[in-house]
Design an enzyme around this catalytic site. Sequence first.
Site, PDB file in Angstrom:
ATOM      1  N   GLY A 242       0.765  -1.243   0.000  1.00 37.20           N
ATOM      2  CA  GLY A 242       0.000   0.000   0.000  1.00 37.20           C
ATOM      3  C   GLY A 242       0.789   1.282   0.000  1.00 37.20           C
ATOM      4  O   GLY A 242       0.203   2.370  -0.112  1.00 37.20           O
ATOM      5  N   GLU A 275       3.972  -6.742   1.184  1.00 37.57           N
ATOM      6  CA  GLU A 275       3.499  -7.037  -0.168  1.00 37.57           C
ATOM      7  C   GLU A 275       3.447  -5.768  -1.028  1.00 37.57           C
ATOM      8  O   GLU A 275       2.380  -5.343  -1.463  1.00 37.57           O
ATOM      9  CB  GLU A 275       2.106  -7.673  -0.084  1.00 37.57           C
ATOM     10  CG  GLU A 275       2.059  -8.936   0.769  1.00 37.57           C
ATOM     11  CD  GLU A 275       0.647  -9.307   1.195  1.00 37.57           C
ATOM     12  OE1 GLU A 275      -0.307  -8.591   0.804  1.00 37.57           O
ATOM     13  OE2 GLU A 275       0.494 -10.302   1.928  1.00 37.57           O
ATOM     14  N   PRO A 276       4.591  -5.145  -1.314  1.00 40.60           N
ATOM     15  CA  PRO A 276       4.574  -3.925  -2.123  1.00 40.60           C
ATOM     16  C   PRO A 276       4.327  -4.214  -3.597  1.00 40.60           C
ATOM     17  O   PRO A 276       4.731  -5.251  -4.124  1.00 40.60           O
ATOM     18  CB  PRO A 276       5.980  -3.351  -1.916  1.00 40.60           C
ATOM     19  CG  PRO A 276       6.825  -4.567  -1.659  1.00 40.60           C
ATOM     20  CD  PRO A 276       5.941  -5.525  -0.899  1.00 40.60           C
ATOM     21  N   ARG A 278       2.794  -1.137  -6.146  1.00 42.90           N
ATOM     22  CA  ARG A 278       2.910   0.183  -6.785  1.00 42.90           C
ATOM     23  C   ARG A 278       4.257   0.847  -6.510  1.00 42.90           C
ATOM     24  O   ARG A 278       4.864   1.439  -7.402  1.00 42.90           O
ATOM     25  CB  ARG A 278       1.781   1.075  -6.262  1.00 42.90           C
ATOM     26  CG  ARG A 278       1.673   2.438  -6.942  1.00 42.90           C
ATOM     27  CD  ARG A 278       0.752   3.376  -6.167  1.00 42.90           C
ATOM     28  NE  ARG A 278      -0.490   2.735  -5.778  1.00 42.90           N
ATOM     29  CZ  ARG A 278      -1.617   2.767  -6.493  1.00 42.90           C
ATOM     30  NH1 ARG A 278      -1.635   3.430  -7.633  1.00 42.90           N
ATOM     31  NH2 ARG A 278      -2.704   2.172  -6.054  1.00 42.90           N
ATOM     32  N   ARG A 314      -6.883   4.331 -14.943  1.00 48.31           N
ATOM     33  CA  ARG A 314      -6.858   5.029 -13.663  1.00 48.31           C
ATOM     34  C   ARG A 314      -7.476   6.425 -13.696  1.00 48.31           C
ATOM     35  O   ARG A 314      -8.258   6.773 -12.797  1.00 48.31           O
ATOM     36  CB  ARG A 314      -5.431   5.115 -13.112  1.00 48.31           C
ATOM     37  CG  ARG A 314      -4.815   3.764 -12.753  1.00 48.31           C
ATOM     38  CD  ARG A 314      -3.483   3.931 -12.025  1.00 48.31           C
ATOM     39  NE  ARG A 314      -3.667   4.419 -10.676  1.00 48.31           N
ATOM     40  CZ  ARG A 314      -3.418   5.642 -10.283  1.00 48.31           C
ATOM     41  NH1 ARG A 314      -2.944   6.549 -11.131  1.00 48.31           N
ATOM     42  NH2 ARG A 314      -3.635   6.001  -9.033  1.00 48.31           N
ATOM     43  N   CYS A 348     -15.290   6.189 -27.249  1.00 49.32           N
ATOM     44  CA  CYS A 348     -16.581   6.895 -27.244  1.00 49.32           C
ATOM     45  C   CYS A 348     -17.188   6.949 -25.847  1.00 49.32           C
ATOM     46  O   CYS A 348     -18.250   6.367 -25.563  1.00 49.32           O
ATOM     47  CB  CYS A 348     -17.545   6.240 -28.239  1.00 49.32           C
ATOM     48  SG  CYS A 348     -17.071   6.548 -29.947  1.00 49.32           S
ATOM     49  N   GLU A 349     -16.488   7.607 -24.946  1.00 45.59           N
ATOM     50  CA  GLU A 349     -16.939   7.877 -23.588  1.00 45.59           C
ATOM     51  C   GLU A 349     -16.410   9.252 -23.204  1.00 45.59           C
ATOM     52  O   GLU A 349     -15.232   9.544 -23.413  1.00 45.59           O
ATOM     53  CB  GLU A 349     -16.380   6.846 -22.597  1.00 45.59           C
ATOM     54  CG  GLU A 349     -16.792   5.418 -22.825  1.00 45.59           C
ATOM     55  CD  GLU A 349     -18.170   5.110 -22.275  1.00 45.59           C
ATOM     56  OE1 GLU A 349     -18.742   5.967 -21.555  1.00 45.59           O
ATOM     57  OE2 GLU A 349     -18.695   4.021 -22.585  1.00 45.59           O
ATOM     58  N   TYR A 376      -0.822  -0.683 -12.342  1.00 44.96           N
ATOM     59  CA  TYR A 376      -2.255  -0.569 -12.651  1.00 44.96           C
ATOM     60  C   TYR A 376      -2.476   0.179 -13.970  1.00 44.96           C
ATOM     61  O   TYR A 376      -3.388   0.989 -14.105  1.00 44.96           O
ATOM     62  CB  TYR A 376      -3.003   0.098 -11.488  1.00 44.96           C
ATOM     63  CG  TYR A 376      -2.746  -0.616 -10.196  1.00 44.96           C
ATOM     64  CD1 TYR A 376      -3.317  -1.854  -9.950  1.00 44.96           C
ATOM     65  CD2 TYR A 376      -1.877  -0.089  -9.234  1.00 44.96           C
ATOM     66  CE1 TYR A 376      -3.048  -2.551  -8.773  1.00 44.96           C
ATOM     67  CE2 TYR A 376      -1.603  -0.781  -8.063  1.00 44.96           C
ATOM     68  CZ  TYR A 376      -2.196  -2.009  -7.841  1.00 44.96           C
ATOM     69  OH  TYR A 376      -1.924  -2.701  -6.674  1.00 44.96           O
TER      70      TYR A 376
END
Length: 423
Positions: A242, A275-276, A278, A314, A348-349, A376
């Site tokens: 985290g 548990e890294p 990112r 993201r 198309c959003e 991510y």
Amino acid sequence: MHKSEIFNYQDGNLHAESADLGAIARQVGTPCYVYSRTAIEAAWLEYDDAFSDRMHEVFYAVKANDNLSIIKTLHLLGSSFDVVSIGELLRVLEVGVEASRVVFSGVGKSVQEISRAIKLGIGTINIESLEEFERIEAVTSELRMSVNVAVRVNPDVDPKTHPYISTGLKNNKFGVPIEDALELYKRIVTSRWITATGIACHIGSQIVDVEPILEAVKQIVLLASGLDTLGIKIKTIDVGGGLGISYNDEQPPKISSFVSALLGVVPPNFKIALEPGRSIVGHTGILLARVELVKQTAYSRFVIVDAAMNDLLRPSLYSAWHDIVTCDEKSAAEIEGASLCDVVGPVCETGDTLATGRKLSVLEGDLIGVLDAGAYGAVMGSNYNARLKCAEVLVQNDSFEIIKARQSFEDMVKTEREYLISE
């Protein structure tokens, strides 16, 4: 390594390490992801070295970026791995990792996943509920095979991060409420095939203030002490991952400072697992994109690029910030004189927006880079709007290798062609 060391201008052109990103884009095409192997290795080693002689194990969180070459790079350094699906476990095994070096997390493991993981020799399963314990107990009894477990405790601690990536509050789906954990451990002790070897906790992602993590860890250390008085000996405290990175103006602690703080709250008789994800790969990647059009309206200036929300989700999912840079170096006057623009993709959003209100001096055909895209990013890619998944490249010094080829149309539809209705 800071991202400014990894991605830097040399002779007016943006480089990853010493490799010219413009040359990579011309050879590989855009959009494409580029990662720095040197930076990935440096981040993992900073974790490992910070523990010095304390008992520890660094489990890379595969969900952050599951490219086989990145997993292999970390495996060669001695990393263990945290997985959340049987698919991630199989990816890890594909590069030669032993299943005993893997912890299996996740709130919804199926019977089939649990059974296969045990047969493969999984190191530890993190239990997320009483119901999951009962499922694991049934599987082990049927297989007549043993497994080590840890209970993932939910300590109801606010990680002060985006609500979509908060996992340690009582209203989140993750983990066993800390007040229920003691009774679950008592159940585990009575199981013939299941051995409790640890306690796990993971309160969220992109955390830049370590105090919530330390608060949670202190709670599970107290729980471990309480278990010890009952004769239940816990060997490992798994503090989760985290730790955040600086996307914009965040100021996360250095990895070494974070580890030092953990060492201050976990007694030395426990092995520390973490548990890294990112913080190992996030800052080491860039998404290269080509400007298709610059569209000026009465209200906005849109820089339309060939990367979209299907390539990098993201910003659309979390309103996440990513710095965007030009791949040819601009003068201070050019930057100051640039108009504000929104960087958008062709999907198309309306939500297909990579950035809003940025100063960019670009023209049609220019190459841009979206920074901090190593975590991510590609791993959350999709084929929405029938767009092909982009290529991935790993750089070391001045050389690079394509570590995932650009998807072809044939790749995208090959599993569907088997079911074409005959005329």
